[in-house]
Motif scaffolding. Sequence first.
Motif, mmCIF file in Angstrom:
data_model
loop_
_atom_site.group_PDB
_atom_site.id
_atom_site.type_symbol
_atom_site.label_atom_id
_atom_site.label_comp_id
_atom_site.label_asym_id
_atom_site.label_seq_id
_atom_site.Cartn_x
_atom_site.Cartn_y
_atom_site.Cartn_z
ATOM 1 N N MET A 1 -11.420 5.898 -10.484
ATOM 2 C CA MET A 1 -10.239 6.534 -11.014
ATOM 3 C C MET A 1 -10.439 6.748 -12.513
ATOM 4 O O MET A 1 -10.812 5.841 -13.235
ATOM 5 N N ASN A 2 -10.193 7.972 -12.954
ATOM 6 C CA ASN A 2 -10.308 8.306 -14.371
ATOM 7 C C ASN A 2 -8.936 8.372 -15.017
ATOM 8 O O ASN A 2 -7.985 8.887 -14.438
ATOM 9 N N LEU A 3 -8.876 7.874 -16.241
ATOM 10 C CA LEU A 3 -7.681 7.913 -17.067
ATOM 11 C C LEU A 3 -8.060 8.620 -18.355
ATOM 12 O O LEU A 3 -9.045 8.275 -18.997
ATOM 13 N N LEU A 4 -7.305 9.647 -18.716
ATOM 14 C CA LEU A 4 -7.585 10.425 -19.917
ATOM 15 C C LEU A 4 -6.402 10.298 -20.871
ATOM 16 O O LEU A 4 -5.252 10.507 -20.458
ATOM 17 N N ILE A 5 -6.670 9.932 -22.120
ATOM 18 C CA ILE A 5 -5.639 9.805 -23.143
ATOM 19 C C ILE A 5 -5.964 10.810 -24.239
ATOM 20 O O ILE A 5 -7.078 10.833 -24.757
ATOM 21 N N ASN B 1 -5.206 2.249 -4.226
ATOM 22 C CA ASN B 1 -5.812 1.629 -3.051
ATOM 23 C C ASN B 1 -7.075 0.867 -3.420
ATOM 24 O O ASN B 1 -7.774 0.382 -2.541
ATOM 25 N N ALA B 2 -7.361 0.767 -4.700
ATOM 26 C CA ALA B 2 -8.556 0.067 -5.177
ATOM 27 C C ALA B 2 -8.371 -1.443 -5.014
ATOM 28 O O ALA B 2 -7.264 -1.920 -4.738
ATOM 29 N N PRO B 3 -9.462 -2.219 -5.230
ATOM 30 C CA PRO B 3 -9.343 -3.684 -5.106
ATOM 31 C C PRO B 3 -8.236 -4.281 -5.988
ATOM 32 O O PRO B 3 -7.537 -5.186 -5.573
ATOM 33 N N VAL B 4 -8.092 -3.796 -7.207
ATOM 34 C CA VAL B 4 -6.964 -4.208 -8.045
ATOM 35 C C VAL B 4 -5.859 -3.193 -7.768
ATOM 36 O O VAL B 4 -5.873 -2.084 -8.280
ATOM 37 N N GLN B 5 -4.908 -3.558 -6.928
ATOM 38 C CA GLN B 5 -3.974 -2.576 -6.396
ATOM 39 C C GLN B 5 -2.853 -2.194 -7.343
ATOM 40 O O GLN B 5 -2.424 -1.052 -7.368
ATOM 41 N N LEU C 1 1.248 11.826 -17.048
ATOM 42 C CA LEU C 1 1.157 12.706 -15.885
ATOM 43 C C LEU C 1 0.144 12.102 -14.921
ATOM 44 O O LEU C 1 -0.829 11.480 -15.345
ATOM 45 N N TRP C 2 0.357 12.287 -13.607
ATOM 46 C CA TRP C 2 -0.583 11.732 -12.650
ATOM 47 C C TRP C 2 -0.669 12.572 -11.391
ATOM 48 O O TRP C 2 0.222 13.347 -11.079
ATOM 49 N N ASP C 3 -1.784 12.374 -10.700
ATOM 50 C CA ASP C 3 -2.046 13.006 -9.407
ATOM 51 C C ASP C 3 -1.656 11.993 -8.331
ATOM 52 O O ASP C 3 -2.323 10.970 -8.174
ATOM 53 N N SER C 4 -0.571 12.267 -7.616
ATOM 54 C CA SER C 4 -0.053 11.296 -6.652
ATOM 55 C C SER C 4 -0.943 11.113 -5.422
ATOM 56 O O SER C 4 -0.706 10.195 -4.648
ATOM 57 N N THR C 5 -1.971 11.938 -5.258
ATOM 58 C CA THR C 5 -2.922 11.689 -4.169
ATOM 59 C C THR C 5 -3.887 10.568 -4.548
ATOM 60 O O THR C 5 -4.547 10.009 -3.679
ATOM 61 N N GLN C 6 -3.971 10.251 -5.856
ATOM 62 C CA GLN C 6 -4.877 9.198 -6.319
ATOM 63 C C GLN C 6 -4.152 7.916 -6.724
ATOM 64 O O GLN C 6 -4.688 6.820 -6.543
#
Length: 119
Positions: free
Chosen positions: A1-5, A96-100, A71-76
């Motif tokens: 998962m990418n996070l852009l600031i 859904n990653a290990p750290v939920q 803003l976010w993509d709700s599929t991710q």
Amino acid sequence: MNLLIWNCRGALSPNFRNIVDDYVQLYSPAILIVMETKVSGERAKQITDLLPFNGVICSNNIGLSGGLWILWDSTQVDISELAHTEQEIHAMVSTNAPVQNWLLTAVYASPRYAERKLL
């Protein structure tokens, strides 16, 4: 998962949407945090509705400065707002990653001391 600031220094630029589209194409961020948008209210909604994200939390700007969007993509990811002020947004991120679940705090501190000291 990418996070852009991104400290965009104004979201009213005619190139703003094209730049966001380019960033999304290059980095595929699940979450985009945009700081110093200088836009809030209905105008912020009009702009964010045109961006390639289906979730959004906007804080109001202070005068002609500030403004903070998540803003976010709700599929991710799924993001639930916990609280926000003009200078900060607190949210819970679920994946859904290990750290939920994890806490996301975005801060754009005002350049004016009187407002910044409220943080």
